[in-house]
Design a protein around this motif. Sequence first.
Motif, PDB file in Angstrom:
ATOM      1  N   GLU A 186       0.841  -1.182   0.000  1.00  0.00           N
ATOM      2  CA  GLU A 186       0.000   0.000   0.000  1.00  0.00           C
ATOM      3  C   GLU A 186       0.884   1.242   0.000  1.00  0.00           C
ATOM      4  O   GLU A 186       1.944   1.251   0.630  1.00  0.00           O
ATOM      5  N   PRO A 187       0.448   2.288  -0.690  1.00  0.00           N
ATOM      6  CA  PRO A 187       1.266   3.499  -0.694  1.00  0.00           C
ATOM      7  C   PRO A 187       1.323   4.119   0.708  1.00  0.00           C
ATOM      8  O   PRO A 187       0.349   4.119   1.453  1.00  0.00           O
ATOM      9  N   VAL A 188       2.482   4.650   1.030  1.00  0.00           N
ATOM     10  CA  VAL A 188       2.684   5.250   2.336  1.00  0.00           C
ATOM     11  C   VAL A 188       2.274   6.718   2.251  1.00  0.00           C
ATOM     12  O   VAL A 188       2.703   7.447   1.356  1.00  0.00           O
ATOM     13  N   VAL A 189       1.436   7.149   3.169  1.00  0.00           N
ATOM     14  CA  VAL A 189       0.968   8.529   3.189  1.00  0.00           C
ATOM     15  C   VAL A 189       1.745   9.291   4.254  1.00  0.00           C
ATOM     16  O   VAL A 189       1.816   8.871   5.409  1.00  0.00           O
TER      17      VAL A 189
END
Length: 61
Positions: free
Chosen positions: A40-43
Motif C-alpha cells: 500500500e502506498p505510504v501517506v
Amino acid sequence: MKKVMFLMAVAGMFAFAACNNTPATEETIDTPAVEEMVEEPVVDTNAVEAVVEEVAAEVAE
C-alpha cells in the motif's frame, strides 16, 4: 425361525456394508503457489496536515 432371522440379519449386515464402497475422488485445488505482494502506498501525515492547515487558513480569511 431363529436361524432364518439370524441369517437375514447377517445377510443384511453384508448388504449394507457393500453399499457406497467406492473411494472418494480427490479434490484438486487450483491456487497459485506464489501470491503477489501488493504494498500500500505510504501517506506522509505531515503533508496531509499541511494541506489541512492551508485550507483552514483560506477559509478563515
